[in-house]
Design an enzyme around this catalytic site. Structure first.
Site, PDB file in Angstrom:
ATOM      1  CE  LYS A  23      -3.511  -2.714   2.310  1.00 56.81           C
ATOM      2  NZ  LYS A  23      -4.756  -2.709   3.058  1.00 56.81           N
ATOM      3  CG  HIS A  68      -6.959  -2.842  -2.764  1.00 52.31           C
ATOM      4  ND1 HIS A  68      -7.507  -2.164  -1.704  1.00 52.31           N
ATOM      5  CD2 HIS A  68      -6.277  -3.885  -2.238  1.00 52.31           C
ATOM      6  CE1 HIS A  68      -7.164  -2.783  -0.576  1.00 52.31           C
ATOM      7  NE2 HIS A  68      -6.407  -3.839  -0.880  1.00 52.31           N
ATOM      8  CD  GLU A  92      -6.766  -0.262   1.414  1.00 55.13           C
ATOM      9  OE1 GLU A  92      -5.702  -0.085   0.785  1.00 55.13           O
ATOM     10  OE2 GLU A  92      -6.842  -0.986   2.414  1.00 55.13           O
ATOM     11  CD  GLU A 131      -7.721  -8.064  -0.971  1.00 55.09           C
ATOM     12  OE1 GLU A 131      -6.740  -8.464  -0.355  1.00 55.09           O
ATOM     13  OE2 GLU A 131      -7.853  -6.888  -1.354  1.00 55.09           O
ATOM     14  N   GLY A 158      -7.514  -5.161   6.664  1.00 56.00           N
ATOM     15  CA  GLY A 158      -6.840  -4.286   7.619  1.00 56.00           C
ATOM     16  C   GLY A 158      -7.486  -4.217   8.991  1.00 56.00           C
ATOM     17  CB  SER A 173      -7.111  -9.913   8.756  1.00 50.74           C
ATOM     18  OG  SER A 173      -7.568  -8.571   8.860  1.00 50.74           O
TER      19      SER A 173
HETATM   20  C1  PEP Z   1      -5.270  -5.787   1.334  1.00 48.83           C
HETATM   21  O1  PEP Z   1      -5.389  -4.586   1.526  1.00 48.83           O
HETATM   22  O2  PEP Z   1      -5.223  -6.246   0.182  1.00 48.83           O
HETATM   23  C2  PEP Z   1      -5.167  -6.652   2.486  1.00 48.83           C
HETATM   24  C3  PEP Z   1      -5.390  -7.912   2.323  1.00 48.83           C
HETATM   25  O3  PEP Z   1      -4.858  -6.036   3.677  1.00 48.83           O
HETATM   26  P1  PEP Z   1      -4.690  -6.733   5.105  1.00 48.83           P
HETATM   27  O4  PEP Z   1      -3.839  -7.965   4.913  1.00 48.83           O
HETATM   28  O5  PEP Z   1      -4.009  -5.710   5.938  1.00 48.83           O
HETATM   29  O6  PEP Z   1      -6.038  -7.079   5.599  1.00 48.83           O
END
Ligand code: PEP
Length: 226
Positions: A10, A92, A94, A150, A156, A188
């Site tokens: 990131k 993603h 985000e 995801e 996160g 996570s």
């Molecule tokens: C991500 O942002 O793609 C992600 C999996 O983050 P995290 O592992 O921190 O949950």
């Protein structure tokens, strides 16, 4: 087939020397790892510093679809190809949330990554995004796309998705794209739960955010599935 582990740094770390240190610690830790395709996706500004090596491939976190021109601030897929990126993360959550990326933009980005000979990693948190985000991609090219499931609540937060739910979603994605499609889990991931997503929920690999910023934890994740 090799399992794929992707580190998504990131917008981290702040300094170039910290990025170099993180990369060299990971590289040292995975020297004897086999049967894993290891990919690091640093911020754009560190891509040149972190040259890809035989055991670590280079990826980007996003790209722009036009090759070049008057598009202030953008980094094109063609530029990433020139820097020897093999993978590009697209869509993603985000980027969808903070930068209002639409399905039309994601379609264009996927197309640009493919036409520059790289592999798109399309992040989704809902099954319907597969159809929406890949509507301009034709059958043959679909086989080149990697999907990263995801779930939003898991990104996160430290609240990873249950193996049962993750497995069910993995099966639904494969039901749409074919049993041979490459589906990763992200959200996570830690050295404690990584192997369950691979060996119990049958994912082809992992997309790791926060834990990829800690070299020893990331190396533990890799070792736990190698
Ligand atoms: C991500 O942002 O793609 C992600 C999996 O983050 P995290 O592992 O921190 O949950």
């Amino acid at each position: 087939m090799k399992k794929i582990i992707i580190a998504n740094w990131k917008c981290n770390p702040i300094k170039k020397n910290q990025a170099e240190k993180l990369f060299s610690s990971v590289k040292r830790g995975v020297t004897n790892i086999k049967k894993i395709e290891l990919v690091i996706c640093p911020p754009f500004v560190y891509l040149s510093e972190i040259a890809s090596s035989s055991n670590i491939k280079l990826g980007a976190q996003d790209c722009f679809w036009k090759d070049q021109g008057a598009f202030t601030g953008e980094i094109s897929a063609k530029m990433l190809k020139d820097l020897k990126c093999k993978y590009v993360i697209i869509g993603h959550s985000e980027r969808r949330f903070h930068f209002k990326e639409t399905k039309e933009m994601i379609n264009q980005k996927i197309k640009a990554v493919l036409s520059n000979g790289m592999i798109p990693i399309l992040c989704i948190d809902q099954i319907n995004q597969i159809k929406e985000n890949l509507s301009v991609i034709n059958g043959k090219k679909m086989k080149k796309i990697i999907i990263a499931y995801e779930p939003l609540f898991a990104i996160g937060t430290g609240n990873s998705c249950s193996i049962k739910q993750a497995k069910k979603t993995n099966e639904s994605i494969k039901g749409i794209l074919g049993q041979d499609s490459v589906v990763l889990y992200g959200g996570s991931v830690s050295s404690k739960n990584a192997k369950d997503y691979i060996f119990k929920a049958n994912f082809s690999g992992l997309l790791v955010g926060s834990a990829s910023l800690n070299a020893s934890e990331f190396v533990e994740i890799v070792k736990s599935i190698s």
